[in-house]
Design an enzyme around this catalytic site. Structure first.
Site, PDB file in Angstrom:
ATOM      1  CD  GLU A   1      -2.659   1.357   2.511  1.00  0.00           C
ATOM      2  OE1 GLU A   1      -3.087   0.317   3.053  1.00  0.00           O
ATOM      3  OE2 GLU A   1      -2.882   2.502   2.962  1.00  0.00           O
TER       4      GLU A   1
ATOM      5  NE  ARG B   1      -0.515   8.168   5.053  1.00  0.00           N
ATOM      6  CZ  ARG B   1      -0.573   7.294   6.028  1.00  0.00           C
ATOM      7  NH1 ARG B   1       0.366   7.285   6.953  1.00  0.00           N
ATOM      8  NH2 ARG B   1      -1.548   6.424   6.090  1.00  0.00           N
TER       9      ARG B   1
ATOM     10  CE  LYS C   1      -6.228   2.955   7.218  1.00  0.00           C
ATOM     11  NZ  LYS C   1      -4.898   3.004   6.611  1.00  0.00           N
TER      12      LYS C   1
HETATM   13  C1  3PG Z   1      -2.067   3.661   8.138  1.00  0.00           C
HETATM   14  O1  3PG Z   1      -2.398   4.577   7.436  1.00  0.00           O
HETATM   15  O2  3PG Z   1      -2.502   2.523   7.936  1.00  0.00           O
HETATM   16  C2  3PG Z   1      -1.233   3.940   9.327  1.00  0.00           C
HETATM   17  O3  3PG Z   1      -0.555   5.132   9.233  1.00  0.00           O
HETATM   18  C3  3PG Z   1      -0.301   2.855   9.663  1.00  0.00           C
HETATM   19  O4  3PG Z   1      -0.108   3.006  11.008  1.00  0.00           O
HETATM   20  P1  3PG Z   1       1.241   2.567  11.705  1.00  0.00           P
HETATM   21  O5  3PG Z   1       2.291   3.502  11.192  1.00  0.00           O
HETATM   22  O6  3PG Z   1       0.983   2.688  13.167  1.00  0.00           O
HETATM   23  O7  3PG Z   1       1.541   1.158  11.289  1.00  0.00           O
END
Ligand code: 3PG
Length: 216
Positions: A43, A47, A131
């Protein structure tokens, strides 16, 4: 030939590395490092500037990898990631605009939810796979279990605070199909181009999945 859909591939892999690419050129070696560790889903988030071009790099040059677009927060981005070759799209939240854009480009879409109200919105739009974000901060395993009461038809991919240590617990929940996060390919390892370390983390996560499947 039996065709496996993008959602099925995501569930089969059970782990979705969520990445932020400093440069689009890093997408190919990163995807190859994940494949070497047994993960064939990535994924790539929108960003930063490099995200969209990174999705395109994977779609064009790493055919074994399933390119997933993340952090898609408006309809324009949905159209852009479809053009870039994304096969599945994930958002941190739900919006009708993104839902309709996903339907228009005919891509599978996982909206983000963290509350019962958001689950109702997603179900109202016909979305049965979401999600759950941010997983730990929004109540973790206990919250996902609780949402299973009123929403038996809804399945989740928790992300946010998932690690190799808590992964098995999430995957053991009956309404969880897979889990994602940045721990497999964290920003510092990507910046250092430490592909070997990322392969090692991918393999460790896959070992957790295999053990969980054997225990089930
Ligand atoms: C996402 O968008 O899925 C999160 O930013 C992932 O979160 P994490 O950095 O705590 O794994």
């Amino acid at each position: 030939m039996v065709m496996t859909s993008a959602v099925e591939r995501m569930i089969l892999c059970s782990i979705i590395p969520v990445v932020v690419l400093p440069e689009a050129q890093m997408a190919k070696p990163l995807a190859e490092a994940l494949l070497s560790g047994g993960i064939d889903v990535i994924e790539i988030t929108l960003r930063n500037e490099a995200g969209l071009a990174g999705i395109e790099q994977v779609a064009r040059h790493v055919p074994q990898m399933l390119p997933v677009a993340g952090t898609v927060i408006n309809g324009q981005q949905m159209r852009q990631v479809a053009d870039a070759g994304a096969q599945l799209v994930v958002s941190p939240g739900f919006s009708s605009e993104v839902d309709m854009a996903a339907k228009a480009v005919e891509l599978p879409w996982l909206p983000g939810v963290a509350t019962a109200t958001e689950c109702m919105q997603a179900l109202g739009a016909g979305r049965r796979f979401c999600k759950f974000f941010p997983a730990i901060q929004a109540g973790g395993m206990a919250m996902i279990k609780a949402l299973g009461g009123p929403f038996p038809g809804l399945a989740f991919c928790p992300t946010g605070g998932i690690t190799t240590e808590n992964l098995a617990g999430f995957l053991a929940l009956s309404n969880v199909r897979c889990a994602g996060g940045s721990w497999i390919a964290p920003p510092e390892l990507i910046a250092a181009r430490d592909w070997a370390a990322i392969t090692g983390r991918a393999a460790a996560a896959r070992a957790v999945v295999k053990a969980a499947l054997n225990a089930a």
